[in-house]
Write a protein that holds these residues in place. Structure first.
Motif, short mmCIF file in Angstrom:
data_model
loop_
_atom_site.label_atom_id
_atom_site.label_comp_id
_atom_site.label_asym_id
_atom_site.label_seq_id
_atom_site.Cartn_x
_atom_site.Cartn_y
_atom_site.Cartn_z
N PRO A 485 0.81 -1.23 0.00
CA PRO A 485 0.00 0.00 0.00
C PRO A 485 0.84 1.28 0.00
N THR A 486 1.90 1.30 0.81
CA THR A 486 2.78 2.47 0.84
C THR A 486 3.43 2.69 -0.52
N MET A 487 3.99 1.62 -1.09
CA MET A 487 4.67 1.73 -2.38
C MET A 487 3.70 2.16 -3.48
N LEU A 488 2.52 1.54 -3.50
CA LEU A 488 1.56 1.84 -4.56
C LEU A 488 1.04 3.27 -4.46
N SER A 489 0.84 3.76 -3.25
CA SER A 489 0.38 5.14 -3.08
C SER A 489 1.39 6.12 -3.65
N ILE A 490 2.66 5.89 -3.33
CA ILE A 490 3.72 6.80 -3.80
C ILE A 490 3.91 6.69 -5.30
N ILE A 491 3.89 5.44 -5.82
CA ILE A 491 4.05 5.24 -7.27
C ILE A 491 2.91 5.92 -8.02
N LEU A 512 6.59 -1.37 -9.71
CA LEU A 512 6.66 -2.21 -8.52
C LEU A 512 7.54 -3.42 -8.78
N VAL A 513 7.44 -4.04 -9.95
CA VAL A 513 8.29 -5.18 -10.29
C VAL A 513 9.76 -4.76 -10.34
N ALA A 514 10.02 -3.55 -10.87
CA ALA A 514 11.40 -3.05 -10.90
C ALA A 514 11.97 -2.91 -9.49
N LEU A 515 11.14 -2.41 -8.58
CA LEU A 515 11.57 -2.33 -7.17
C LEU A 515 11.85 -3.71 -6.60
N ILE A 516 10.98 -4.66 -6.93
CA ILE A 516 11.16 -6.03 -6.42
C ILE A 516 12.44 -6.65 -6.97
N VAL A 517 12.74 -6.40 -8.24
CA VAL A 517 13.99 -6.89 -8.83
C VAL A 517 15.19 -6.31 -8.08
N LEU A 518 15.10 -5.02 -7.72
CA LEU A 518 16.16 -4.41 -6.92
C LEU A 518 16.31 -5.13 -5.58
N GLY A 519 15.16 -5.47 -4.95
CA GLY A 519 15.21 -6.21 -3.69
C GLY A 519 15.84 -7.58 -3.85
N VAL A 520 15.56 -8.25 -4.97
CA VAL A 520 16.16 -9.57 -5.23
C VAL A 520 17.67 -9.43 -5.43
N LEU A 521 18.09 -8.41 -6.17
CA LEU A 521 19.52 -8.18 -6.37
C LEU A 521 20.22 -7.89 -5.04
N MET A 522 19.55 -7.12 -4.17
CA MET A 522 20.12 -6.87 -2.84
C MET A 522 20.19 -8.17 -2.03
N THR A 523 19.22 -9.06 -2.23
CA THR A 523 19.26 -10.36 -1.55
C THR A 523 20.52 -11.12 -1.96
N PHE A 524 20.82 -11.14 -3.28
CA PHE A 524 22.02 -11.82 -3.76
C PHE A 524 23.29 -11.17 -3.18
N LEU A 525 23.34 -9.83 -3.22
CA LEU A 525 24.53 -9.11 -2.76
C LEU A 525 24.78 -9.35 -1.28
N ALA A 669 9.86 11.09 -2.92
CA ALA A 669 9.07 9.90 -3.26
C ALA A 669 9.97 8.68 -3.48
N VAL A 670 11.04 8.85 -4.27
CA VAL A 670 11.93 7.72 -4.57
C VAL A 670 12.66 7.27 -3.30
N SER A 671 13.12 8.22 -2.48
CA SER A 671 13.80 7.87 -1.24
C SER A 671 12.87 7.08 -0.31
N THR A 672 11.62 7.52 -0.23
CA THR A 672 10.65 6.81 0.61
C THR A 672 10.38 5.41 0.07
N LEU A 673 10.31 5.27 -1.26
CA LEU A 673 10.14 3.95 -1.86
C LEU A 673 11.32 3.03 -1.53
N LEU A 674 12.53 3.56 -1.65
CA LEU A 674 13.72 2.76 -1.36
C LEU A 674 13.76 2.34 0.10
N PHE A 675 13.39 3.27 0.99
CA PHE A 675 13.42 2.93 2.41
C PHE A 675 12.29 1.96 2.75
N SER A 676 11.17 2.07 2.07
CA SER A 676 10.09 1.11 2.28
C SER A 676 10.51 -0.28 1.85
N LEU A 677 11.30 -0.35 0.77
CA LEU A 677 11.81 -1.64 0.29
C LEU A 677 12.82 -2.21 1.27
#
Length: 727
Positions: A485-491, A512-525, A669-677
């Motif tokens: 909900p937080t991500m979708l509101s900001i997007i 949203l999928v692009a953000l999730i891909v970033l989260g997956v890449l952070m998981t690998f890192l 907005a982008v900073s809040t999205l990144l911190f929400s992720l």
């Protein structure tokens, strides 16, 4: 006085005293993963079942009762395993219950489409000396693939009762129970007993040097086993495991007997003599282990010859064609991303209307409750705390969280039932292996999309403690439904512009999928960094079962996902949200001096630090107070901006105007999205991590790792954005 053996059986199956008096037969339900074992369990027990944890383990068990011809059985659905040579907590539980839980019988469920491979477990349980009923399931799948089986010949060769079933349609279950009844209750003189002399039971024959070693060890073990007065596995089974130096089984055997048989001079001396003999012959421990395991494979091949008939054409042609599409390097990852995009688009679009309806219902009830409280003479302060504080937060969590989960979890479970999720793990296995992590982490990561607490619990499937901790610590990098909900509101407000309708929802899902891909890449890192530092180790190998593709049972999937996942997760979130509502009301309504409240003071204190991250004190306060439930982050931000004493709902243009009036830009907005992720896990997930890891240290690390990553990423983004695009 009860024997220790009886006490163990009572503890492991959790039988009540009443059940023990009626002498209910305890039946273990065993089998490889993905053979339909739990489907059979659910069909036989219906609603007469409950779950819990095995004593001393976080592994979940299921127990239930089944009545057939006036005989009542207690069925224990033990974890799926490939053999009794345990490598994980689940396999240890399965092995220990079969070997030391004293079940009256073991129903071993096998897959009719790959019977030979499944017989490995059957032969091991037979060697352990337990009464076995073989259930050959998935006969419908075998029929589709034109595989023919001679179950009568199989029963004759194994000297076991065999029943064929199709559990998904409940076919053959009465015959299964009839065979169980004959095996347990028929008299040997009736001619219908399944009990056979030990000499007639087919024996797994080991290589000559192992048989020679067992001939020295088994007679001595028999004397110890008979003297113990307990229903131990056969001396031959124990002897083979002692030769294999299976430390896990030895520990369980010692715990069961109260002493270590291998420490008895007669046994230890014999083992030393055997080790010396093997060393003189140049036989290594690795060769011994391989020869012990391969003996079961050869026996299974011999038993299945003439029992299983495969068609001349490729019976797996359809499955292999689908696998070439879903697991190839060219199409595997694009299909994964498109599937993820589709699921989130359906979740986002489908959740809007029921969420709005549920919100109107719950908040309308709040007004009626307020009127009722007023008529009852409840003090205004207490009404404000209970209704506008605690109840409002709980209502907000339910209305925002329930609809997306009610859509996401069934979709996720449908993919699981279809057989696609193991292919996702296969695709991502190489990525996780390169990070010195386990490929099974892909499955736990997928579970985290629904709820990170569920993803953490799912990490039990990972055998290695080191790799399990890596999966637990990094699970929060995939956003759960509570953060959507937080991500979708900001997007919607800041990133898709004026796009609306289908175009807007698709664009929002893509971001949203692009953000999730970033989260997956952070998981690998982060997995790679943990593997190279505090959780060093060699990546383990594992067996990944590729089940056949099956048509999902839609109604059962919906019911199971809503009951087993959605409602459980929602229940935990509501429990966490109640104290959060009280805390938020206190902070927003208790004054410090003049018009300054505790909430205002907190936001002012956090503001300088938050500005360096591209946010402000109100946003960071929203994340802090949203610790119990991520769904309330945006409402807290709105409440703080408007200086109100309780959560408020502001949407669309009004919300955009409110945010821009308080200094929001695209950078905010982008900073809040990144911190929400990337920020700390919610309270429910942290409690689950504490339970699963058993350590405050790993719980604290699981809190710090994503939070530090979020702070660093937001700081770097904000610094770069302000440098490139100065105001």
């Amino acid at each position: 006085m009860k024997s220790k053996a009886a006490a163990l059986t009572l503890q492991q199956t959790c039988l009540s005293p009443a059940q023990e008096k009626t002498q209910q037969k305890v039946i273990a339900l065993a089998g490889n993963p993905n053979v339909g074992k739990s489907t059979i369990f659910n069909a036989l027990t219906g609603m007469k079942q409950h779950t819990g944890n095995w004593p001393g383990k976080t592994v979940v068990n299921a127990r239930g009762t089944c009545t057939f011809h006036d005989n009542t059985y207690t069925l224990v659905d033990i974890p799926g395993c490939y053999s009794l040579m345990a490598h994980s907590a689940e396999e240890e539980v399965a092995r220990d219950f079969i070997c030391f839980g004293e079940p009256d019988a073991v129903i071993v469920v096998c897959d009719a489409t790959c019977l030979e491979r499944n017989l490995n477990l059957v032969l091991q349980i037979m060697e352990a000396g337990r009464p076995v009923l073989l259930c050959v399931n998935l006969l419908d799948e075998a029929r589709k693939k034109k595989i023919r089986l001679d179950l009568s010949l199989l029963s004759f060769r194994l000297r076991l009762p065999v029943a064929g079933t199709t559990a998904r349609s409940s076919r053959g279950l009465d015959e299964l129970l009839d065979e169980l009844e004959q095996m347990l209750f028929s008299s040997p003189l009736s001619g219908r007993s399944s009990a056979l002399p030990e000499a007639s039971t087919p024996r797994v024959v080991y290589p000559e040097y192992i048989e020679e070693a067992l001939s020295l060890l088994v007679p001595r073990l028999k004397r110890i086993c008979s003297a113990s007065g307990k229903k131990l596995p056969s001396a031959r089974f124990i002897g083979a495991r002692l030769l294999d130096a299976n430390e896990s089984l030895q520990a369980s055997l010692k715990n069961y007997l109260g002493f270590d048989p291998a420490a008895i001079p007669e046994i230890s001396g014999t083992l030393e003599e055997i080790r010396q003999m093997l060393e003189d012959r140049g036989i290594s421990r690795e060769q011994l282990h391989d020869d012990l395991a391969s003996a079961f494979v050869r026996t299974a091949e011999r038993v299945c010859k003439g029992v299983v008939f495969y068609p001349d054409e490729d019976c797996d042609k359809k499955d292999r064609k689908l696998d070439r599409i879903f697991t190839s390097r060219l199409t595997g990852f694009p299909i994964m991303l498109l599937g993820l995009l589709g699921i989130f688009w359906l979740t986002i679009t489908g959740a809007n209307y029921p969420s709005a309806l549920l919100s109107r219902l719950l908040f309308g009830l709040e007004d009626r409750l307020a009127l009722l409280f007023s008529l009852a003479g409840v003090p205004a302060v207490l009404t404000d705390v209970l209704l506008h504080g605690v109840y409002r937060v709980m209502a907000w969590v339910i209305s925002v969280m329930l609809p997306p989960m009610a859509i996401f979890f069934p979709l996720f479970t449908l993919l699981e039932d279809f057989g696609y999720l193991p292919r996702v793990a296969f695709n991502l296995d190489r990525c996780f292996q390169s990070c010195s992590a386990c490929g099974k982490q892909a499955l736990t990561m997928c579970m985290g999309f629904g709820c990170n607490a569920a993803g953490v619990t799912g990490c039990r499937i990972i055998d290695s403690p080191r790799e399990r901790l890596i999966a637990i610590i990094t699970n929060n990098f995939v956003p759960c439904n509570g953060r959507f909900p937080t991500m979708l509101s900001i997007i919607t407000l800041f990133l898709i512009g004026g796009a609306g309708g289908l175009t807007g929802s698709l664009l929002g899902a893509c971001i949203l999928v692009a953000l999730i891909v970033l989260g997956v890449l952070m998981t690998f890192l982060v997995s790679r960094l943990l593997s190279a530092t505090i959780l060093k180790g060699v990546p383990s190998s594992f067996t990944l079962e590729m089940p056949p593709y099956r048509r999902p049972q839609i109604l059962k999937v919906i019911v199971r996902s809503i009951v087993d996942r959605t409602l459980k997760v929602l229940g935990r979130a509501v429990i966490s949200a109640a104290p959060a509502g009280l805390l938020i009301w206190v902070l927003a309504n208790v004054p410090l001096s003049g018009q300054t409240t505790l909430l205002t003071a907190l936001t002012g204190f956090l503001d300088p630090f938050a500005r360096r991250l591209g946010m402000d004190g109100c946003i960071l306060t929203g994340f802090l107070l949203g610790l119990p439930a991520n769904e309330i982050v945006v409402p807290i931000i709105i409440m703080t901006y408007m200086a109100r004493g309780s959560l408020l709902e502001v949407e669309g243009v009004q919300l955009m105007q409110l945010f821009t009036a308080n200094g929001w830009t695209w950078i905010t907005a982008v900073s809040t999205l990144l911190f929400s992720l990337m920020h700390w896990p919610c309270a429910t997930t942290l409690l689950t991590i504490r339970k699963e890891s058993g350590s405050l240290k790993w719980t604290l690390l699981s809190f710090l790792v994503p939070t530090v990553c979020g702070i660093i990423l937001c700081f770097l983004f904000t610094t770069a954005a302000l440098f490139l695009f100065p105001a």
